[in-house]
Design an enzyme around this catalytic site. Sequence first.
Site, PDB file in Angstrom:
ATOM      1  N   THR A   1      -0.634   1.844   6.926  1.00 44.51           N
ATOM      2  CA  THR A   1      -0.470   0.614   6.140  1.00 44.51           C
ATOM      3  C   THR A   1      -0.382  -0.562   7.093  1.00 44.51           C
ATOM      4  O   THR A   1       0.233  -0.467   8.150  1.00 44.51           O
ATOM      5  CB  THR A   1       0.779   0.663   5.246  1.00 44.51           C
ATOM      6  OG1 THR A   1       0.993  -0.652   4.698  1.00 44.51           O
ATOM      7  CG2 THR A   1       2.023   1.085   6.010  1.00 44.51           C
ATOM      8  N   GLY A   2      -1.005  -1.657   6.728  1.00 44.23           N
ATOM      9  CA  GLY A   2      -0.988  -2.837   7.583  1.00 44.23           C
ATOM     10  C   GLY A   2      -2.282  -3.602   7.420  1.00 44.23           C
ATOM     11  O   GLY A   2      -3.019  -3.397   6.443  1.00 44.23           O
TER      12      GLY A   2
ATOM     13  N   THR B   1       0.846  -1.187   0.000  1.00 40.10           N
ATOM     14  CA  THR B   1       0.000   0.000   0.000  1.00 40.10           C
ATOM     15  C   THR B   1       0.881   1.237   0.000  1.00 40.10           C
ATOM     16  O   THR B   1       1.922   1.244   0.623  1.00 40.10           O
ATOM     17  CB  THR B   1      -0.847  -0.031   1.281  1.00 40.10           C
ATOM     18  OG1 THR B   1      -1.818  -1.043   1.146  1.00 40.10           O
ATOM     19  CG2 THR B   1      -1.524   1.286   1.576  1.00 40.10           C
TER      20      THR B   1
ATOM     21  N   GLY C   1     -10.645  -2.111   2.800  1.00 42.02           N
ATOM     22  CA  GLY C   1      -9.657  -2.030   3.873  1.00 42.02           C
ATOM     23  C   GLY C   1      -9.749  -0.695   4.588  1.00 42.02           C
ATOM     24  O   GLY C   1     -10.741   0.045   4.463  1.00 42.02           O
ATOM     25  N   ASP C   2      -8.693  -0.368   5.310  1.00 43.08           N
ATOM     26  CA  ASP C   2      -8.678   0.876   6.091  1.00 43.08           C
ATOM     27  C   ASP C   2      -8.337   2.095   5.234  1.00 43.08           C
ATOM     28  O   ASP C   2      -8.705   3.221   5.578  1.00 43.08           O
ATOM     29  CB  ASP C   2      -7.672   0.777   7.235  1.00 43.08           C
ATOM     30  CG  ASP C   2      -6.260   0.495   6.712  1.00 43.08           C
ATOM     31  OD1 ASP C   2      -6.109  -0.406   5.858  1.00 43.08           O
ATOM     32  OD2 ASP C   2      -5.313   1.178   7.143  1.00 43.08           O
TER      33      ASP C   2
ATOM     34  N   ARG D   1     -14.436  -6.568  -0.330  1.00 47.35           N
ATOM     35  CA  ARG D   1     -13.850  -6.138   0.958  1.00 47.35           C
ATOM     36  C   ARG D   1     -13.231  -4.742   0.832  1.00 47.35           C
ATOM     37  O   ARG D   1     -12.529  -4.450  -0.126  1.00 47.35           O
ATOM     38  CB  ARG D   1     -12.786  -7.151   1.374  1.00 47.35           C
ATOM     39  CG  ARG D   1     -12.007  -6.785   2.638  1.00 47.35           C
ATOM     40  CD  ARG D   1     -10.641  -6.232   2.301  1.00 47.35           C
ATOM     41  NE  ARG D   1      -9.803  -6.106   3.502  1.00 47.35           N
ATOM     42  CZ  ARG D   1      -8.649  -5.439   3.529  1.00 47.35           C
ATOM     43  NH1 ARG D   1      -8.195  -4.858   2.440  1.00 47.35           N
ATOM     44  NH2 ARG D   1      -7.947  -5.363   4.632  1.00 47.35           N
TER      45      ARG D   1
ATOM     46  N   GLY E   1      -5.656  -4.112   7.487  1.00 43.87           N
ATOM     47  CA  GLY E   1      -6.664  -3.066   7.525  1.00 43.87           C
ATOM     48  C   GLY E   1      -7.790  -3.263   8.521  1.00 43.87           C
ATOM     49  O   GLY E   1      -8.288  -2.295   9.102  1.00 43.87           O
TER      50      GLY E   1
HETATM   51  N1  ASP Z   1      -3.982  -1.558   4.795  1.00 48.93           N
HETATM   52  C1  ASP Z   1      -4.182  -2.265   3.557  1.00 48.93           C
HETATM   53  C2  ASP Z   1      -5.487  -2.996   3.623  1.00 48.93           C
HETATM   54  O1  ASP Z   1      -5.766  -3.632   4.610  1.00 48.93           O
HETATM   55  C3  ASP Z   1      -3.089  -3.233   3.218  1.00 48.93           C
HETATM   56  C4  ASP Z   1      -1.668  -2.703   3.310  1.00 48.93           C
HETATM   57  O2  ASP Z   1      -1.412  -1.727   3.994  1.00 48.93           O
HETATM   58  O3  ASP Z   1      -0.776  -3.283   2.673  1.00 48.93           O
HETATM   59  O4  ASP Z   1      -6.201  -2.982   2.659  1.00 48.93           O
END
Ligand code: ASP
Length: 316
Positions: free
Chosen positions: A235-236, A184, A214-215, A212, A238
Amino acid sequence: MSLARFALHGGAGVIDRKLLSPTREAQYRDEMQRIAAQAWAALANGAPALDVVEQAVRQLEDCPLFNAGHGAVLNRDGVAELDAAIMDGRNRAAGAVGACFAPRYPISLARAILEQGDHVMLVGPNADRFALARGLECVDPAYFLTADRQHQLALALAEGRISLDHDNVQQAPDQPSPQDKTGTVGAVARDQYGNLAAATSTGGMTNKCPGRLGDAPIIGAGTWADNQTCAVSATGHGEYFIRCVVGYDIHARMAYGGQSLVEAAQAVLRRVGEMGGTGGLIAIGADGTVSLPMNSEGMYRAWVGADGRPQVAIYR
Ligand code: ASP
């Protein structure tokens, strides 16, 4: 001394030094350095923070090294389903797009939604229709597909897991690694006038359920900006970042609890970790503080502080 600040990320996760070849590591570093230097030059020339974060994310979306735009990870159906958001700290104007398939630059679709002003978020095929109607560049879904992403999805399907782009899969270090294509992307900036802005764009997680979100596109979770306090791009994993309302919680701790940006960002990320989530974030405070915390082993990141010198890091 300049008031401007800039930071970008290209995703957080388990980034194993053994799996990242020196050549590939240099590519990441060069790309992040180049984009951060350009963003800084724009800020130095008086560009508004909102324009600078959009431009930086567009460049990251074009780069197949990162999980956004071209090179986005694939959902369970083998399709890139894109999320993005942008927020203006001056007035909390925001635009977000979720689960869309067509815009070459999802961040610019989010910006168009912000500018249009009727709504904050559009999702799915109707978001694509809005992009077409606004004359934004749209591409065939095949544009987003890369061989590495298809390989990454095949592995995730075979192992029955839904993974962050950067979750490690054991393989020989000399093999092209799907994990070599990480993350991301996001950018935060403070311009010369003290205005803050944040932008985030992603394909989400490999093998995610179609539909789906994400965040990244959730205002207050993966993306947040308010001139009073901070700009944040996360990022992470989500689902945890949504449940911890990461961006807004950092803001609230600063606004109502008097915490510093660094204290607030660390506390929120600690909570994400306690719940089982991994990741990181980039944040710039109204006072110019730059904070780049993570609870993962690494986060691709670059930043420019008061000295105007772009810096790049990968590992914790
Ligand atoms: N935060 C993103 C999600 O969950 C994924 C990522 O940060 O790589 O969609």
